[in-house]
Design a protein around this motif. Structure first.
Motif, PDB file in Angstrom:
ATOM      1  N   ALA A  98       0.911  -1.425   0.084  1.00 39.98           N
ATOM      2  CA  ALA A  98       0.061   0.027   0.179  1.00 39.98           C
ATOM      3  C   ALA A  98       1.017   1.333  -0.090  1.00 39.98           C
ATOM      4  O   ALA A  98       1.924   1.284   0.625  1.00 39.98           O
ATOM      5  CB  ALA A  98      -0.756   0.031   1.366  1.00 39.98           C
ATOM      6  N   ASN A  99       0.355   2.207  -0.616  1.00 40.88           N
ATOM      7  CA  ASN A  99       1.397   3.473  -0.712  1.00 40.88           C
ATOM      8  C   ASN A  99       2.612   3.221  -1.433  1.00 40.88           C
ATOM      9  O   ASN A  99       3.671   3.523  -0.666  1.00 40.88           O
ATOM     10  CB  ASN A  99       1.159   4.267   0.555  1.00 40.88           C
ATOM     11  CG  ASN A  99      -0.022   4.886   1.098  1.00 40.88           C
ATOM     12  OD1 ASN A  99      -1.180   4.890   0.397  1.00 40.88           O
ATOM     13  ND2 ASN A  99       0.038   4.807   2.380  1.00 40.88           N
ATOM     14  N   LEU A 125      -4.868   0.416   8.763  1.00 40.36           N
ATOM     15  CA  LEU A 125      -5.817   0.930   7.628  1.00 40.36           C
ATOM     16  C   LEU A 125      -5.600   2.567   8.023  1.00 40.36           C
ATOM     17  O   LEU A 125      -5.432   3.051   6.977  1.00 40.36           O
ATOM     18  CB  LEU A 125      -7.249   0.159   7.657  1.00 40.36           C
ATOM     19  CG  LEU A 125      -7.244  -1.123   7.157  1.00 40.36           C
ATOM     20  CD1 LEU A 125      -8.499  -1.496   7.453  1.00 40.36           C
ATOM     21  CD2 LEU A 125      -6.871  -1.255   5.726  1.00 40.36           C
ATOM     22  N   LYS A 126      -5.872   2.982   8.992  1.00 38.74           N
ATOM     23  CA  LYS A 126      -5.782   4.395   9.270  1.00 38.74           C
ATOM     24  C   LYS A 126      -4.575   5.116   9.064  1.00 38.74           C
ATOM     25  O   LYS A 126      -4.596   5.992   8.652  1.00 38.74           O
ATOM     26  CB  LYS A 126      -6.370   4.973  10.590  1.00 38.74           C
ATOM     27  CG  LYS A 126      -6.364   6.211  11.192  1.00 38.74           C
ATOM     28  CD  LYS A 126      -6.860   6.474  12.484  1.00 38.74           C
ATOM     29  CE  LYS A 126      -7.198   7.847  12.998  1.00 38.74           C
ATOM     30  NZ  LYS A 126      -7.627   8.019  14.376  1.00 38.74           N
ATOM     31  N   ILE A 128      -2.067   3.911   7.082  1.00 39.53           N
ATOM     32  CA  ILE A 128      -2.041   3.749   5.591  1.00 39.53           C
ATOM     33  C   ILE A 128      -3.009   5.092   4.835  1.00 39.53           C
ATOM     34  O   ILE A 128      -2.215   5.774   3.928  1.00 39.53           O
ATOM     35  CB  ILE A 128      -2.475   2.544   5.074  1.00 39.53           C
ATOM     36  CG1 ILE A 128      -1.472   1.309   5.500  1.00 39.53           C
ATOM     37  CG2 ILE A 128      -2.661   2.589   3.591  1.00 39.53           C
ATOM     38  CD1 ILE A 128      -1.753   0.011   5.181  1.00 39.53           C
ATOM     39  N   GLN A 129      -3.954   5.110   5.437  1.00 36.94           N
ATOM     40  CA  GLN A 129      -4.989   6.143   4.734  1.00 36.94           C
ATOM     41  C   GLN A 129      -4.483   7.540   4.964  1.00 36.94           C
ATOM     42  O   GLN A 129      -4.604   8.421   4.464  1.00 36.94           O
ATOM     43  CB  GLN A 129      -6.498   5.763   4.968  1.00 36.94           C
ATOM     44  CG  GLN A 129      -7.196   4.816   4.508  1.00 36.94           C
ATOM     45  CD  GLN A 129      -8.340   4.094   5.167  1.00 36.94           C
ATOM     46  OE1 GLN A 129      -8.491   4.770   6.303  1.00 36.94           O
ATOM     47  NE2 GLN A 129      -8.906   3.107   5.185  1.00 36.94           N
ATOM     48  N   GLU A 130      -4.182   7.737   6.261  1.00 42.40           N
ATOM     49  CA  GLU A 130      -3.652   9.146   6.589  1.00 42.40           C
ATOM     50  C   GLU A 130      -2.197   9.496   6.197  1.00 42.40           C
ATOM     51  O   GLU A 130      -1.967  10.596   6.609  1.00 42.40           O
ATOM     52  CB  GLU A 130      -3.859   9.304   8.158  1.00 42.40           C
ATOM     53  CG  GLU A 130      -5.304   9.239   8.457  1.00 42.40           C
ATOM     54  CD  GLU A 130      -5.945   9.453   9.989  1.00 42.40           C
ATOM     55  OE1 GLU A 130      -4.721   9.522  10.762  1.00 42.40           O
ATOM     56  OE2 GLU A 130      -6.749   9.508  10.487  1.00 42.40           O
ATOM     57  N   ASN A 131      -1.236   8.576   5.990  1.00 41.44           N
ATOM     58  CA  ASN A 131       0.017   8.801   5.913  1.00 41.44           C
ATOM     59  C   ASN A 131       0.490   8.323   4.467  1.00 41.44           C
ATOM     60  O   ASN A 131       1.118   7.259   4.319  1.00 41.44           O
ATOM     61  CB  ASN A 131       0.675   8.173   7.125  1.00 41.44           C
ATOM     62  CG  ASN A 131       0.458   8.734   8.354  1.00 41.44           C
ATOM     63  OD1 ASN A 131       0.963   9.679   8.672  1.00 41.44           O
ATOM     64  ND2 ASN A 131      -0.532   8.129   9.030  1.00 41.44           N
ATOM     65  N   PRO A 132       0.196   8.943   3.494  1.00 43.38           N
ATOM     66  CA  PRO A 132       0.772   8.314   1.987  1.00 43.38           C
ATOM     67  C   PRO A 132       2.036   8.303   1.728  1.00 43.38           C
ATOM     68  O   PRO A 132       2.638   7.752   0.887  1.00 43.38           O
ATOM     69  CB  PRO A 132       0.102   9.488   1.128  1.00 43.38           C
ATOM     70  CG  PRO A 132      -0.162  10.842   1.832  1.00 43.38           C
ATOM     71  CD  PRO A 132      -0.632  10.187   3.437  1.00 43.38           C
ATOM     72  N   LEU A 165      -6.419  -3.772   0.025  1.00 41.99           N
ATOM     73  CA  LEU A 165      -6.954  -3.082   1.351  1.00 41.99           C
ATOM     74  C   LEU A 165      -8.322  -3.556   1.470  1.00 41.99           C
ATOM     75  O   LEU A 165      -8.599  -3.811   2.732  1.00 41.99           O
ATOM     76  CB  LEU A 165      -6.571  -1.650   1.272  1.00 41.99           C
ATOM     77  CG  LEU A 165      -5.115  -1.045   0.925  1.00 41.99           C
ATOM     78  CD1 LEU A 165      -5.344   0.372   1.199  1.00 41.99           C
ATOM     79  CD2 LEU A 165      -4.632  -1.826   2.786  1.00 41.99           C
ATOM     80  N   GLN A 169      -9.314  -5.624   5.052  1.00 46.29           N
ATOM     81  CA  GLN A 169     -10.363  -4.834   6.119  1.00 46.29           C
ATOM     82  C   GLN A 169     -11.453  -5.913   6.022  1.00 46.29           C
ATOM     83  O   GLN A 169     -11.902  -6.183   7.501  1.00 46.29           O
ATOM     84  CB  GLN A 169     -10.750  -3.617   5.413  1.00 46.29           C
ATOM     85  CG  GLN A 169     -11.895  -3.210   6.501  1.00 46.29           C
ATOM     86  CD  GLN A 169     -12.382  -1.562   5.931  1.00 46.29           C
ATOM     87  OE1 GLN A 169     -12.271  -1.435   4.572  1.00 46.29           O
ATOM     88  NE2 GLN A 169     -12.852  -0.862   6.635  1.00 46.29           N
TER      89      GLN A 169
END
Length: 260
Positions: A98-99, A125-126, A128-132, A165, A169
């Motif tokens: 991811a990313n 998951l949070k 990954i989503q908040e830290n590209p 992802l 999840q």
């Protein structure tokens, strides 16, 4: 209170089991001297219960010190071993990432049926989503049975990685994840379970899972989840420690690989 009662029972039993070597035990039964000693011990403990609390506290301190020593030793081993396997850890093109353009790499060894992995999953998951800028490598490490093995292999198919992802999840939310749950969540994503399972049943994917297991053994990964950032290994669902390691990595305090 339960801990104290257990300690009382264990201590009393242990002390009662002591006997005078000069007075042999007959037929496995305690001698009169032993029985008297046991009664004395019991009476003393009932009169001085604070002794039990002191013993329990000392035992807990001892266990905590042993755990900390083991963790420190494991961390020292990890710092020596990780640099030798960095490419396998962070740059295996077969893994789902991811990313992928992130500058800081995090690796997670996990199992979809690991309770602590499920506990950590929402925070993962949070993160990954908040830290590209965090490049997150998922290492499929099935250790909890056939369904875990099936899910890992399905996740490593092209269709699985294309929905990485979403599958992570969905499967982490299944408690437990069984074969029916695997198919149900594949269908929910618009995938054909039979086709994806067929794609997962290849020597190449079986080899990849085997190599991940071998890598975990080389790095002395004791269980799941296990996170790696730079040369630091974070065992268990310690998200606070994971975030601290990421912060250090972003500050340049941990060795990071060159982009590749």
């Amino acid at each position: 209170m339960k801990t104290n009662l257990a300690a009382v029972a264990a201590l009393a039993a242990a002390l009662t089991a002591c006997h005078n070597p000069a007075e042999p035990v007959a037929d496995g039964k305690p001698s009169r001297a032993e029985a008297a000693f046991g009664r004395s011990v019991r009476a003393y403990l009932l009169e001085h219960p604070e002794v039990i609390e002191e013993a329990v506290a000392k035992l807990q301190d001892k266990k905590q010190a042993e755990a900390e020593a083991q963790a420190a030793a494991a961390q020292a081993d990890a710092r020596k071993l990780i640099p030798h396997y960095r490419a396998e850890l962070e740059r295996d093109p077969r893994d789902f990432v991811a990313n992928p353009d992130g500058k800081v790499t995090v690796v997670e060894f996990f199992d979809y049926n690991c309770g602590y992995c499920k506990l950590a999953a929402p925070q993962v998951l949070k993160l990954i989503q908040e830290n590209p800028d965090i490049r997150f490598v998922f290492k499929e490490f099935p250790i909890f049975g056939a369904a875990s093995d099936s899910a890992a292999k399905v996740a490593l198919t092209p269709a699985g990685k294309a929905n990485g992802l979403a599958l992570y999840q969905a499967w982490m939310a299944e408690k437990p994840l069984d074969e029916a749950g695997i198919d149900r969540q594949l269908a929910a994503l618009g995938l054909n379970p039979s086709q994806v399972r067929k794609a997962s049943d290849t020597p190449e994917i079986a080899k990849q899972v085997a190599e991940i297991r071998a890598l975990a053994a080389k790095l002395k990964v004791q269980g799941t989840p296990a996170f790696i950032v730079g040369d630091t290994m974070i065992p268990g669902a310690d998200i606070g420690a994971l975030k601290a390691a990421i912060t250090q990595a972003k500050a340049g305090e941990l060795k990071q690989p060159a982009a590749g």
